[in-house]
Design a protein around this motif. Structure first.
Motif, PDB file in Angstrom:
ATOM      1  N   ALA A  52     153.873  19.749  15.268  1.00 51.92           N
ATOM      2  CA  ALA A  52     153.295  18.828  16.253  1.00 51.92           C
ATOM      3  C   ALA A  52     154.366  17.892  16.809  1.00 51.92           C
ATOM      4  O   ALA A  52     154.411  17.618  18.015  1.00 51.92           O
ATOM      5  N   LYS A  53     155.255  17.426  15.958  1.00 54.49           N
ATOM      6  CA  LYS A  53     156.345  16.566  16.419  1.00 54.49           C
ATOM      7  C   LYS A  53     157.228  17.293  17.422  1.00 54.49           C
ATOM      8  O   LYS A  53     157.648  16.712  18.437  1.00 54.49           O
ATOM      9  N   LEU A  54     157.527  18.561  17.137  1.00 50.66           N
ATOM     10  CA  LEU A  54     158.387  19.327  18.034  1.00 50.66           C
ATOM     11  C   LEU A  54     157.750  19.483  19.412  1.00 50.66           C
ATOM     12  O   LEU A  54     158.427  19.322  20.437  1.00 50.66           O
ATOM     13  N   LEU A  55     156.456  19.766  19.444  1.00 50.98           N
ATOM     14  CA  LEU A  55     155.783  19.996  20.732  1.00 50.98           C
ATOM     15  C   LEU A  55     155.866  18.780  21.643  1.00 50.98           C
ATOM     16  O   LEU A  55     155.899  18.925  22.869  1.00 50.98           O
ATOM     17  N   PHE A  56     155.916  17.593  21.029  1.00 50.89           N
ATOM     18  CA  PHE A  56     155.928  16.378  21.854  1.00 50.89           C
ATOM     19  C   PHE A  56     157.301  15.703  21.888  1.00 50.89           C
ATOM     20  O   PHE A  56     157.424  14.544  22.275  1.00 50.89           O
ATOM     21  N   GLY A  57     158.346  16.451  21.510  1.00 50.55           N
ATOM     22  CA  GLY A  57     159.704  15.964  21.651  1.00 50.55           C
ATOM     23  C   GLY A  57     160.115  14.895  20.660  1.00 50.55           C
ATOM     24  O   GLY A  57     161.123  14.208  20.874  1.00 50.55           O
ATOM     25  N   LYS A  58     159.371  14.759  19.565  1.00 52.66           N
ATOM     26  CA  LYS A  58     159.707  13.747  18.571  1.00 52.66           C
ATOM     27  C   LYS A  58     160.871  14.192  17.675  1.00 52.66           C
ATOM     28  O   LYS A  58     161.539  13.359  17.070  1.00 52.66           O
ATOM     29  N   ILE A  59     161.085  15.490  17.566  1.00 52.61           N
ATOM     30  CA  ILE A  59     162.233  16.040  16.841  1.00 52.61           C
ATOM     31  C   ILE A  59     162.823  17.168  17.681  1.00 52.61           C
ATOM     32  O   ILE A  59     162.120  17.782  18.489  1.00 52.61           O
TER      33      ILE A  59
END
Length: 629
Positions: free
Chosen positions: A591-598
């Motif tokens: 989920a973090k990857l999808l929203f550019g958090k990582i």
């Protein structure tokens, strides 16, 4: 008495001799057949109370002062035994020295009668160790303390815990399977995990972890290794195996690399049959054996031998590698110069029992050169068969004694020369430290692999009047992934659909999804662990393909990367993320990857198909760019 060892060993090397079943040694065969009924009574349960080990009664086992500096590695300990090893060895009868080479299984969730049977084996036969399987940490600690108190010599405690103790025990930490870690470029994270696994092992009074899996999984149809391996590249597999090994061994736990000589290229599960590896010696030397050779050079403490038939190494028909002297002694011990402990794979597996009955199998395993027999069908039958093999000259008591001393040296190295019971207070808290959760998050975030990102769909950006829905296949309620996605965007609806969805259910879901600008899809298999078959219905597979072909879907697979092939058009997805397994931390990281958090930093550790070869994935050094597979 003249030794017959040469005749026996020679017979295992020529394919033109009769089948092993027909050509077994008469004396050993007759003895085994005649003794089966007599021995059956030996396996009855003994429920008498465990006797406590007393330091006053056995002072030689617990020296007050040890004029001995503990070596830095197990190999050094084996080559330079301690005074404790010699003192304990002198108290053992020849039969007890055989028993020290046996590790029996134990579960902490099977109740008092089962535990009494295990206790009987420890007290009556004085076996050398235990391998624990399913149960709970407190129950196991209590059982372990009882078994140790009942044992004449402290027991070497082991576990098959490739993903940490949580692989076997409830209420404990589980780390990722090795395939997911194969996607990680920073091997320091794997070392860190190995060190934490070691601390958990020590807290539970355990000493040996049958990990890492050093097999190179280059066969997508492999039913037993697959996601348990780091991948298909020998250098990556070796580097990651070394990191895991060092993390454990530099913190006092014996690592055992498996499954020698290499179980990665087979489509047969040795739990149920005998796999055949047909490759020539040049191929085996350059590929399958490479990780084991490097691990040996860097001081691996143990190696587990697999039940496989390898005609290029031993031409004897239907002979598993565990029972092959050319493989265990000539190749592993002599050519590769391995000085540590050689363990058999479980002796209850069909890969060995299909052609060799209990007793004979264990005797042949020791004759082949193995040091430790793991998980037997029958301890008394094994001991009697080994004694008979000694009497017939197929193995000498001196060879048994040398291996017994190796086992005792391992016990001294892990601290059993100063054995202490497991403290039960705060056990649960100690086995669930905050650092373990932090490491799991770091591993998951480093493994996330971005396979597709056409037209820069990712990271997802919330726009006015842009409607978003989530859909998870294979769950009964909204998943952790869906709940995490809801933290980063205004989600209008969260849906779930069975992997077995029929045409009517699929049609109804399609109607629900109409009108949404973006659908975030999670694909799950039948369990939390990765799988070889996802078990989707034809209707569900077709629906996934329809979604992939649309221009409004983000796909994330929480399972084995090979299972991408079970969705024919998934490569057409506008955005596709490989998350490797349904581990909670993987769902949070996705989920973090999808929203550019990582950033996307993982790479595929195996070749899935022509669209997704080994190493595919957006580099951690690049921003989220469109990828055209």
């Amino acid at each position: 008495m003249r030794s017959n060892r040469g005749d026996f060993t020679k017979s295992t090397m020529h394919a033109n001799l009769p089948h092993p079943i027909a050509s077994r040694l008469p004396a050993l065969c007759i003895w085994l057949l005649c003794s089966i009924l007599l021995l059956s009574a030996c396996e009855s349960s003994d429920t008498s109370k465990a006797y406590a080990r007393d330091e006053k009664d056995n002072p030689e086992f617990f020296p007050k002062e040890a004029p001995y500096t503990r070596p830095g590695s197990l190999i050094e300990a084996i080559e330079r035994p301690s005074p404790w090893v010699d003192s304990v060895f002198r108290t053992l009868s020849p039969e007890e020295r055989i028993a020290q080479l046996i590790i029996i299984e134990a579960f902490s969730n099977k109740g008092p009668k089962y535990e009494a049977d295990v206790m009987n084996l420890v007290r009556k036969y004085k076996v050398g160790g235990i391998i624990y399987f399913q149960g709970g940490p407190v129950r196991q600690a209590i059982l372990n303390n009882r078994l140790q108190a009942a044992s004449k010599v402290p027991l070497l405690i082991s576990m098959d815990a490739e993903t940490g103790v949580g692989m076997r025990l409830d209420s404990t930490v589980q780390y990722p399977f090795q395939m997911m870690m194969g996607a990680i470029e920073d091997n320091g994270l794997i070392y860190r995990m190995g060190a934490e696994v070691a601390e958990e092992f020590k807290r539970l009074g355990m000493h040996v972890n049958f990990a890492p899996v050093a097999d190179i999984n280059n066969n997508p149809q492999n039913p037993i290794i697959s996601y348990r391996a780091f991948g298909e590249d020998k250098l990556d597999v070796t580097a990651k195996s070394l990191a895991y090994m060092r993390g454990m061994q530099e913190n006092g736990i014996i690592a055992v690399a498996k499954h020698f000589p290499g179980h990665g290229d087979t489509d047969v599960d040795s739990h149920y049959d005998l796999p055949i590896i047909p490759h020539d010696r040049a191929r085996l030397d350059s590929l399958e054996l490479y990780p084991f050779r490097e691990l040996i050079k860097h001081g691996i403490g143990g190696i587990m031998v697999a039940h496989m038939h390898m005609p290029e190494l031993d031409t004897t028909m239907n002979l598993p590698s565990t029972l092959s002297r050319p493989i265990v002694t000539n190749l592993l011990k002599k050519k590769l110069e391995f000085k540590g402990l050689v363990f058999t794979d479980a002796m209850v597996m069909k890969g060995v029992t299909k052609y060799f009955p209990p007793g004979e199998a264990e005797a042949r395993a020791l004759i082949a050169g193995n040091d430790v027999l793991e998980r037997l069908n029958s301890v008394p039958k094994a001991i009697q068969a080994i004694k008979q093999a000694i009497a017939l000259g197929y193995i000498t008591q001196e060879e048994i004694d040398a291996r017994c001393k190796k086992m005792l040296a391992a016990k001294a190295w892990v601290g059993l020369d100063r054995y202490k019971p497991i403290e039960l207070e705060n056990l649960y808290e100690d086995l669930n430290p905050g650092i373990a959760d932090s490491t799991n998050h770091a591993l998951a975030e480093a493994a996330m692999t971005l396979l597709n990102n056409r037209k820069n769909l990712l990271p997802i950006r919330q726009k006015k009047r842009k409607t978003i829905a989530t859909l998870s296949f294979g769950v009964v309620r909204p998943s952790i992934f869906q709940r995490e996605v809801n933290k980063y965007a205004r989600i209008d609806a969260n849906f779930v659909l069975s992997r077995k969805a029929n045409a009517k259910e699929v049609k109804k879901m399609k109607q629900k999804l109409r009108g949404y600008d973006l659908v975030v899809v999670g694909l799950y298999g039948p369990s939390v662990a990765p799988s070889n078959r996802l078990g989707y219905s034809k209707e569900a597979v077709d629906f996934v393909s329809d979604l992939a072909r649309s221009n409004r879907t983000v796909m994330t697979l929480f399972d084995n990367p090979y299972t991408l092939n079970q969705f024919p058009d998934i490569h057409k997805s506008r955005a596709l993320v490989m998350a490797y397994q349904a581990h909670m931390h993987a769902q949070v990281a996705a989920a973090k990857l999808l929203f550019g958090k990582i950033p996307a930093r993982g790479k595929l550790p195996v070749t899935v198909n022509r669209h997704y070869p080994y190493g595919h994935g957006i580099s951690k050094d690049k921003p989220l760019l469109a990828v055209n597979p």
